[in-house]
Design a protein around this motif. Sequence first.
Motif, short mmCIF file in Angstrom:
data_model
loop_
_atom_site.label_atom_id
_atom_site.label_comp_id
_atom_site.label_asym_id
_atom_site.label_seq_id
_atom_site.Cartn_x
_atom_site.Cartn_y
_atom_site.Cartn_z
N GLU A 195 54.49 12.06 62.43
CA GLU A 195 54.35 13.00 61.31
C GLU A 195 54.68 12.30 59.99
N MET A 196 54.05 12.80 58.94
CA MET A 196 54.36 12.29 57.60
C MET A 196 55.27 13.31 56.92
N LEU A 197 56.35 12.86 56.33
CA LEU A 197 57.22 13.79 55.60
C LEU A 197 56.48 14.28 54.35
N THR A 200 53.85 11.09 50.56
CA THR A 200 52.55 10.78 49.94
C THR A 200 52.55 11.20 48.47
N ASN A 201 51.54 10.75 47.73
CA ASN A 201 51.58 11.03 46.28
C ASN A 201 51.33 12.51 45.94
N THR A 202 50.60 13.21 46.81
CA THR A 202 50.58 14.67 46.66
C THR A 202 51.25 15.25 47.88
N ARG A 203 52.13 16.23 47.71
CA ARG A 203 52.96 16.73 48.81
C ARG A 203 52.11 17.11 50.02
N LYS A 204 52.55 16.62 51.20
CA LYS A 204 51.83 16.94 52.43
C LYS A 204 52.62 18.00 53.17
N SER A 205 52.01 19.19 53.33
CA SER A 205 52.71 20.28 54.01
C SER A 205 53.00 19.88 55.46
N GLY A 209 44.06 17.22 62.91
CA GLY A 209 43.31 16.29 63.75
C GLY A 209 43.77 14.85 63.58
N ARG A 210 44.05 14.47 62.34
CA ARG A 210 44.48 13.09 62.07
C ARG A 210 45.80 12.80 62.78
N THR A 211 46.74 13.75 62.65
CA THR A 211 48.05 13.57 63.28
C THR A 211 47.90 13.44 64.79
N GLN A 241 57.50 7.04 53.81
CA GLN A 241 56.71 6.65 52.62
C GLN A 241 55.39 6.05 53.10
N ALA A 242 54.28 6.59 52.58
CA ALA A 242 52.96 6.13 53.04
C ALA A 242 52.27 5.35 51.94
N ASP A 243 51.83 4.15 52.31
CA ASP A 243 51.02 3.36 51.38
C ASP A 243 49.97 2.57 52.16
N GLY A 244 49.29 3.28 53.08
CA GLY A 244 48.28 2.64 53.92
C GLY A 244 48.89 2.03 55.16
N GLY A 245 48.15 2.14 56.27
CA GLY A 245 48.59 1.49 57.51
C GLY A 245 49.80 2.13 58.16
N THR A 246 49.90 3.45 58.06
CA THR A 246 51.08 4.07 58.68
C THR A 246 50.99 4.06 60.20
N ARG A 247 49.76 4.22 60.75
CA ARG A 247 49.66 4.25 62.22
C ARG A 247 49.93 2.86 62.80
N THR A 248 49.46 1.82 62.10
CA THR A 248 49.66 0.48 62.65
C THR A 248 51.14 0.08 62.51
N CYS A 275 46.63 -1.94 51.67
CA CYS A 275 47.52 -0.94 51.07
C CYS A 275 46.66 0.28 50.71
N TYR A 276 47.31 1.36 50.29
CA TYR A 276 46.57 2.61 50.06
C TYR A 276 45.43 2.44 49.06
N GLU A 277 45.71 1.71 47.98
CA GLU A 277 44.67 1.56 46.95
C GLU A 277 43.45 0.83 47.51
N GLU A 278 43.70 -0.19 48.33
CA GLU A 278 42.57 -0.90 48.96
C GLU A 278 41.89 -0.01 49.99
N ASP A 279 42.74 0.63 50.80
CA ASP A 279 42.22 1.49 51.88
C ASP A 279 41.31 2.59 51.31
N SER A 280 41.75 3.19 50.21
CA SER A 280 40.98 4.33 49.71
C SER A 280 39.69 3.88 49.00
N VAL A 290 34.70 -0.52 54.53
CA VAL A 290 34.89 -0.46 55.97
C VAL A 290 36.38 -0.50 56.26
N ASP A 291 36.80 0.32 57.21
CA ASP A 291 38.22 0.46 57.51
C ASP A 291 38.37 0.37 59.03
N MET A 292 39.28 -0.48 59.49
CA MET A 292 39.42 -0.66 60.94
C MET A 292 40.88 -0.86 61.31
N1 UDP Z 1 47.31 9.45 53.09
C1 UDP Z 1 47.83 10.44 52.29
N2 UDP Z 1 47.81 11.73 52.75
C2 UDP Z 1 47.31 12.06 53.97
C3 UDP Z 1 46.78 11.04 54.76
C4 UDP Z 1 46.80 9.75 54.30
O1 UDP Z 1 48.32 10.18 51.20
O2 UDP Z 1 47.30 13.24 54.33
C5 UDP Z 1 47.34 8.06 52.58
C6 UDP Z 1 48.55 7.30 53.11
O3 UDP Z 1 48.99 6.36 52.15
C7 UDP Z 1 47.98 6.60 54.30
C8 UDP Z 1 46.61 6.23 53.75
O4 UDP Z 1 46.21 7.38 53.03
O5 UDP Z 1 48.74 5.48 54.69
C9 UDP Z 1 45.57 5.90 54.79
O6 UDP Z 1 45.44 6.97 55.67
P1 UDP Z 1 44.74 6.82 57.07
O7 UDP Z 1 44.39 8.19 57.56
O8 UDP Z 1 43.68 5.79 57.02
O9 UDP Z 1 45.92 6.32 58.06
P2 UDP Z 1 46.88 5.06 58.02
O10 UDP Z 1 46.15 3.93 57.30
O11 UDP Z 1 48.13 5.47 57.29
O12 UDP Z 1 47.13 4.75 59.46
#
Ligand code: UDP
Length: 238
Positions: A64-66, A70-75, A85-87, A120-127, A176-181, A185-187
Amino acid sequence: MRIDGRKKNELRPMAVTRNYIKHAQGSVLIEVGDTKVICTAMIEEKVPPFLKGHKQGWVTAEYEMLPGSTNTRKSRDRNRGKIDGRTMEIQRLIGRSLRSVIDLSKLGERTLWIDCDVIQADGGTRTAAITGSFVALHDALSNMVNKGMVKEMPITNFVAATSVGIHQGEPLVDLCYEEDSNAEVDMNMVMTEKGEIIEIQGTGEERPFSKQELEKMLALGEESIKKIIDFQKETLLG
Ligand code: UDP
């Protein structure tokens, strides 16, 4: 040069703090750049109903993400009344990744619960969660061996994960998040110490990608996961 000054094949700084939580049998804080995840491993002395009487254990994960991660509050999921679904996808990926390197028959009839909480999320939280929870699980299992709860280490291999992607036409690792967003291609790649693939999740978000590009990303991911597993070993074995 990348947004944060890294080379294309350069991982973000990684830090793992073991024994981070008092009550869990294994716990770490993993930091990958600005991504921070607490991973705990806790024992429950029973298995899910479908495994009762099968003389084996189980390893399962929650993620779970607190709200403030994230930069906008995640309920919180529970406040929306269902797991999104993502979780669900991420927590099942973490469970599958860890089970792939555990001999469940050596666990006894018990469950190891892995909980990954992104602070704290900045991309790559699952990895980060997969890499960190392997260390937490290793610590929990070592504790169980020391206490005589299991006869020998049920771990068959090391496992770690990282992200790769294509950003402005260039294959990059550990986005990182900026690159990811902004990536085309994302893998996500999960691999063992032996270089075997556990899982690959690749998406052409902005455009389709070629087999040649896939090969480049795979090579980058493999080389990087080797470095991450070396880091896990240093962390665990000194
Ligand atoms: N993210 C976010 N809110 C969300 C989901 C993702 O701010 O509800 C941001 C967060 O920084 C995350 C990134 O987007 O690490 C990439 O999300 P992704 O779903 O690709 O998963 P992750 O890369 O974290 O495994």
